[in-house]
Write a protein that holds these residues in place. Structure first.
Motif, PDB file in Angstrom:
ATOM      1  N   MET A 158      -6.643  -4.737  -0.825  1.00 20.92           N
ATOM      2  CA  MET A 158      -7.605  -3.681  -0.968  1.00 20.92           C
ATOM      3  C   MET A 158      -6.732  -2.374  -0.993  1.00 20.92           C
ATOM      4  N   LEU A 159      -6.778  -1.513  -1.718  1.00 22.76           N
ATOM      5  CA  LEU A 159      -6.287  -0.157  -1.873  1.00 22.76           C
ATOM      6  C   LEU A 159      -7.312   0.851  -2.175  1.00 22.76           C
ATOM      7  N   ASN A 160      -7.589   1.551  -1.325  1.00 21.00           N
ATOM      8  CA  ASN A 160      -8.285   2.942  -1.252  1.00 21.00           C
ATOM      9  C   ASN A 160      -9.835   2.431  -1.369  1.00 21.00           C
ATOM     10  N   GLY A 161      -9.990   1.153  -0.727  1.00 17.44           N
ATOM     11  CA  GLY A 161     -11.349   0.612  -1.058  1.00 17.44           C
ATOM     12  C   GLY A 161     -11.770  -0.055  -2.023  1.00 17.44           C
TER      13      GLY A 161
ATOM     14  N   GLU B  84       0.765  -1.173  -0.050  1.00 19.11           N
ATOM     15  CA  GLU B  84      -0.081  -0.021  -0.056  1.00 19.11           C
ATOM     16  C   GLU B  84       0.889   1.348  -0.010  1.00 19.11           C
ATOM     17  N   ASN B  85       1.904   1.206   0.956  1.00 19.37           N
ATOM     18  CA  ASN B  85       2.643   2.351   0.793  1.00 19.37           C
ATOM     19  C   ASN B  85       3.294   2.439  -0.458  1.00 19.37           C
TER      20      ASN B  85
ATOM     21  N   ASP C  45     -11.001   5.626  13.061  1.00 20.09           N
ATOM     22  CA  ASP C  45     -10.573   6.430  11.909  1.00 20.09           C
ATOM     23  C   ASP C  45      -9.661   5.910  10.825  1.00 20.09           C
ATOM     24  N   SER C  46      -9.104   6.591   9.915  1.00 24.41           N
ATOM     25  CA  SER C  46      -8.510   6.184   8.869  1.00 24.41           C
ATOM     26  C   SER C  46      -7.361   5.547   9.550  1.00 24.41           C
TER      27      SER C  46
ATOM     28  N   SER D   6     -13.710 -12.151   1.742  1.00 24.14           N
ATOM     29  CA  SER D   6     -13.729 -11.705   3.149  1.00 24.14           C
ATOM     30  C   SER D   6     -12.281 -11.197   3.591  1.00 24.14           C
ATOM     31  N   ASP D   7     -12.297 -10.346   4.484  1.00 25.03           N
ATOM     32  CA  ASP D   7     -10.841  -9.614   4.918  1.00 25.03           C
ATOM     33  C   ASP D   7     -10.190 -10.483   5.841  1.00 25.03           C
ATOM     34  N   SER D   8     -10.257 -11.726   5.819  1.00 23.73           N
ATOM     35  CA  SER D   8      -9.562 -12.728   6.863  1.00 23.73           C
ATOM     36  C   SER D   8      -8.444 -13.085   6.221  1.00 23.73           C
TER      37      SER D   8
END
Length: 671
Positions: A270-273, A58-59, A399-400, A247-249
């Motif tokens: 996932m990147l930015n949704g 992601e970074n 939060d984010s 799923s996110d697991s």
């Protein structure tokens, strides 16, 4: 009288056999439990590894997007400037060549409203396959030429007559006359993106022992993978991968690849949704199976010895050996995961909901200047109050989980990019992992680039405006002079002379401002020579020591007087005097101003520090702006000119300040 119990041989054999069988069954159960624990440890550490890979990805992607946005905005700024010159009919081939050279642009083309090229900075090359004529880009520029948009990001494209890549943007010309296209050579941009790409990250991590492959795939196939992988199973053909993508697991399984047994963990990325794909990490089970085989062999041997010698003694030995094997395996996997985390460039901190630290890697030690062993089981607040307050606040507010944080570390202002995620270690306590990246230098370079572009644009604007208004102002001054000499009113003569004199004074004042404009816009001519630091800084010191004595200020000069450096002595002296004078103005009586100079690597560093009132963060962003000043009698040119001089030397100037604690200007000149 001693009680003696004698058992027949059959009973002894039966008891021994039953005891041995019980121990064998008990050991077998223990073996299975140990396998479960090993696989649970493997799952937890491989999940942490997978989460770290996802966060690093992601970074990396976000950094790539940010760099591309900066490049695009820079090209658009240059295109808008060219459009402005075009609207003023001030654009010609020589001007385009000058602008392109100054701003590192590869090609600037101007097209008319039907898409024909009418102007370019290209210098004709004898024998080139393509001449200057018959260039039409109507289809490519149709959205602008049809009036559908004012600006168009063309992006990366292949050069027409070479294998090189270009990055291009376009803007509409004024009054619908066509379009302006600005190109840059994308070689460095593409090389930078390749060096920080996901593939590089995956290849670096996969070199660790035990990792067989790392794959990022989507529904179409492989997006990125290590060298050992050239094909993967389709998501739609695998029930396991379909469950992962829903799923996110973190999911795990044992599979066979080329007759090799592997333990695979998978999680969607996932990147930015938006869903990018699925990350799959394959770990070798060879060491696990060797441990299991060793444990099984030990079980058989221990059971035989136990039956022959002593059930209790052999049971103790077997148990100790079994526990030792499990402990060694646990330590190996713990070391394996720690090795991956220790080699990450980002700082990693693991803590619980109360802010108690349970892990920090070597990058965190460097960033916070600590020893990990000293901060285990201690609170985040002991590391940094802002870190604990921000992390716990973000987690409690949901939060984010990715954000930038400005803090002070080791008396230095730092900008950190932080990512937070949850690690479910057990049902009783949740732990969180923070991945922190120091982006202070990136932010400084971005701010420096924006500031330089802004000052360049302001200088060019100043030059244009000054030339346009100087002639009418001079005419007004001449008229005022004639009115004063050739015409005398019959009434109110004193008032008449006073007004005409005031008019001439104001005209002179405007002329002075125009002269400052032109001097600022005019390029500097550097006269580089070898400078002896002893004489150079002593001269500056002597210029200010009378003022220091008068104001009762302690003025200190500190540095190696044997140094010989190269720069334009007059211009650097002008810059330093502006900054030192500001330092004198910022301190009260009995204050202190320090002038320090030294070598650091390949740079000559000059620092001017004071213990005065300091500068607010808001004002720090504006102090280098042209005509910005907080002094009643200031003109706002000193720091702008100082920055321009430093930039002309290919150096940098930065500021660090804290209210009521003083300010430090740091100048770095390459040697």
């Amino acid at each position: 009288m001693k009680l003696q119990i004698k058992l027949p041989p059959k009973a002894i054999i039966s008891i021994s056999s039953i005891t041995a069988l019980v121990m064998i069954i008990s050991s077998y159960v223990e073996l299975n439990q140990s396998k479960k624990e090993i696989f649970q440890l493997l799952y937890e550490h491989s999940s942490s590894l997978l989460q770290s890979i996802i966060i690093s990805s992601e970074n990396t992607l976000n950094s790539g997007f940010e760099i591309e946005d900066i490049v695009t905005e820079r090209l658009l700024d240059n295109a808008r400037l060219i459009r402005k010159l075009d609207s003023l009919n001030a654009l010609n081939k020589d001007e385009l060549i000058k602008i392109a050279g100054k701003n590192n642009l590869y090609r600037v083309n101007v097209f008319d409203k039907i898409g024909n090229r009418v102007l370019s900075n290209r210098v004709p090359e004898p024998g080139h396959i393509h001449g200057e004529e018959n260039i039409n880009r109507y289809e490519e520029l149709a959205p602008i030429l049809k009036g559908e948009t004012e600006e168009l990001i063309i992006g990366l494209k292949k050069a027409e007559f070479s294998d090189e890549e270009r990055y291009a943007v376009a803007v509409a010309r004024a009054n619908g006359k066509g379009a302006i296209v600005v190109n840059m050579d994308a070689k460095d941009f593409l090389e930078f993106r390749r060096r920080i790409g996901i593939g590089v990250i995956l290849q670096g991590i996969s070199n660790h022992h035990g990792i067989e492959y790392i794959i990022l795939q989507d529904s179409l196939g492989i997006l990125a993978a290590t060298e050992k992988i050239d094909s993967v199973e389709s998501i739609f053909e695998s029930e396991f991968l379909q469950n992962v993508i829903k799923s996110d697991s973190v999911f795990s399984r044992v599979i066979k690849l080329n007759d090799t047994e592997l333990y695979e963990v998978s999680r969607r990325f996932m990147l930015n949704g938006d869903l990018v794909g699925i990350y799959r990490v394959g770990l070798s089970l060879e060491d696990i199976r060797k441990v299991e085989n060793r444990m099984l062999r030990r079980l058989i041997i221990i059971s035989l010895i136990l039956a022959a010698i002593s059930i209790i003694v052999l049971s103790m030995i077997f148990t100790n050996q079994n526990l030792k094997s499990i402990s060694d395996e646990y330590q190996r996997f713990k070391t394996f995961a720690s090795s991956v985390l220790e080699n990450m460039t980002e700082a990693v901190i693991v803590f619980n909901k109360n802010g108690i630290i349970s892990f920090t890697n070597s990058s965190a030690e460097k960033l916070f200047n600590i020893k990990s062993s000293d901060y285990l089981n201690r609170k985040l607040s002991e590391l940094n109050n802002s870190i604990e307050e921000t992390f716990l606040k973000k987690l409690s507010a949901h939060d984010s989980k990715s954000f930038e944080l400005d803090i002070s570390l080791n008396n230095e202002n730092k900008t950190l990019f932080c990512s937070l995620s949850e690690l479910e270690e057990n049902q009783n306590e949740s732990k969180f992992i923070a991945v922190i990246r120091d982006i202070t230098d990136i932010k400084f370079l971005e701010e420096e680039a924006r500031r330089n572009e802004k000052l360049s644009a302001m200088g060019e604007l100043a030059s244009g405006v000054a030339h346009e208004i100087r002639n009418p102002i001079n005419a007004i001054g001449m008229i005022a002079q004639r009115l004063n000499k050739e015409f005398t009113p019959t009434e109110n003569q004193d008032e008449y002379k006073k007004i005409t004199e005031l008019l001439r004074n104001e005209v002179n004042r405007i002329n002075k401002i125009i002269t400052q404009f032109l001097n600022y816009a005019k390029p500097l001519e550097l006269k580089i020579s070898q400078i002896n630091c002893s004489g150079f800084f002593e001269e500056i010191y002597q210029l200010f020591i009378p003022q220091a004595n008068q104001k009762n200020i302690k003025f200190i000069k500190q540095g190696d007087d044997n140094l010989i450096v190269r720069f334009d002595a007059d211009l650097i002296k002008q810059s330093l005097m502006n900054i030192i004078q500001n330092a004198f103005d910022a301190v009260n009586e009995k204050g202190e101003v320090l002038l320090k100079y030294y070598l650091s690597g390949n740079h000559f560093i000059i620092e001017i520090s004071d213990n005065g009132i300091g500068i607010t963060p808001e004002l720090q962003k504006k102090i280098f702006d042209l005509y910005f000043t907080t002094k009643k009698d200031g003109n706002g040119l000193g720091l702008s000119i100082a920055q321009k001089i430093i930039n002309q030397h290919n150096g940098t100037i930065s500021i660090s300040s804290k209210l009521n604690h003083g300010t430090t200007f740091k100048i770095s000149l390459p040697i």
